[in-house]
Write a protein that holds these residues in place. Structure first.
Motif, PDB file in Angstrom:
ATOM      1  N   GLU A  18       0.852  -1.218  -0.049  1.00  0.00           N
ATOM      2  CA  GLU A  18      -0.098  -0.127   0.034  1.00  0.00           C
ATOM      3  C   GLU A  18       0.891   1.280   0.005  1.00  0.00           C
ATOM      4  O   GLU A  18       0.571   2.208  -0.610  1.00  0.00           O
ATOM      5  CB  GLU A  18      -1.066  -0.201   1.212  1.00  0.00           C
ATOM      6  CG  GLU A  18      -1.936   1.098   1.230  1.00  0.00           C
ATOM      7  CD  GLU A  18      -2.862   1.214   2.397  1.00  0.00           C
ATOM      8  OE1 GLU A  18      -3.218   2.187   2.853  1.00  0.00           O
ATOM      9  OE2 GLU A  18      -3.388   0.094   2.759  1.00  0.00           O
ATOM     10  N   ARG A  19       1.932   1.115   0.625  1.00  0.00           N
ATOM     11  CA  ARG A  19       2.866   2.305   0.856  1.00  0.00           C
ATOM     12  C   ARG A  19       3.525   2.552  -0.249  1.00  0.00           C
ATOM     13  O   ARG A  19       3.699   3.736  -1.047  1.00  0.00           O
ATOM     14  CB  ARG A  19       3.878   2.198   1.999  1.00  0.00           C
ATOM     15  CG  ARG A  19       4.667   3.358   2.295  1.00  0.00           C
ATOM     16  CD  ARG A  19       5.873   3.091   3.511  1.00  0.00           C
ATOM     17  NE  ARG A  19       6.533   4.024   3.358  1.00  0.00           N
ATOM     18  CZ  ARG A  19       6.905   4.860   4.386  1.00  0.00           C
ATOM     19  NH1 ARG A  19       6.365   4.447   5.675  1.00  0.00           N
ATOM     20  NH2 ARG A  19       7.846   5.809   4.577  1.00  0.00           N
ATOM     21  N   MET A  32       1.004   4.064  -2.900  1.00  0.00           N
ATOM     22  CA  MET A  32       1.122   5.460  -2.610  1.00  0.00           C
ATOM     23  C   MET A  32       2.118   6.204  -3.232  1.00  0.00           C
ATOM     24  O   MET A  32       1.967   7.428  -3.660  1.00  0.00           O
ATOM     25  CB  MET A  32       0.819   5.855  -1.010  1.00  0.00           C
ATOM     26  CG  MET A  32      -0.507   5.475  -0.642  1.00  0.00           C
ATOM     27  SD  MET A  32      -0.727   5.594   1.196  1.00  0.00           S
ATOM     28  CE  MET A  32      -0.235   7.186   1.639  1.00  0.00           C
ATOM     29  N   THR A  33       3.455   5.768  -3.030  1.00  0.00           N
ATOM     30  CA  THR A  33       4.713   6.234  -3.317  1.00  0.00           C
ATOM     31  C   THR A  33       4.679   6.504  -4.696  1.00  0.00           C
ATOM     32  O   THR A  33       4.863   7.583  -5.419  1.00  0.00           O
ATOM     33  CB  THR A  33       5.954   5.513  -2.940  1.00  0.00           C
ATOM     34  OG1 THR A  33       5.694   5.546  -1.435  1.00  0.00           O
ATOM     35  CG2 THR A  33       7.147   6.454  -3.362  1.00  0.00           C
TER      36      THR A  33
END
Length: 53
Positions: free
Chosen positions: A3-4, A7-8
């Motif tokens: 998920e991170r 997002m990045t």
């Protein structure tokens, strides 16, 4: 973790798109400036613009 990473990547893509838009806008303004500058210089030198390619 994924998920991170997503997002990045989304942020990177958004920033990249903004940079592309800024570059296109800059190139448009630069082309307009050069055209105007050529016309002004041609007028000062009394040169016909339609013969310049």
């Amino acid at each position: 973790m994924t998920e991170r990473t997503q997002m990045t990547l989304a942020l990177r893509d958004r920033l990249l798109e903004e940079a592309r838009k800024e570059l296109l806008d800059f190139e448009r303004r630069e082309n307009e400036f050069r055209k105007k500058d050529r016309e002004e210089r041609a007028a000062e030198l009394r040169l016909p613009l339609n013969n310049i390619h």
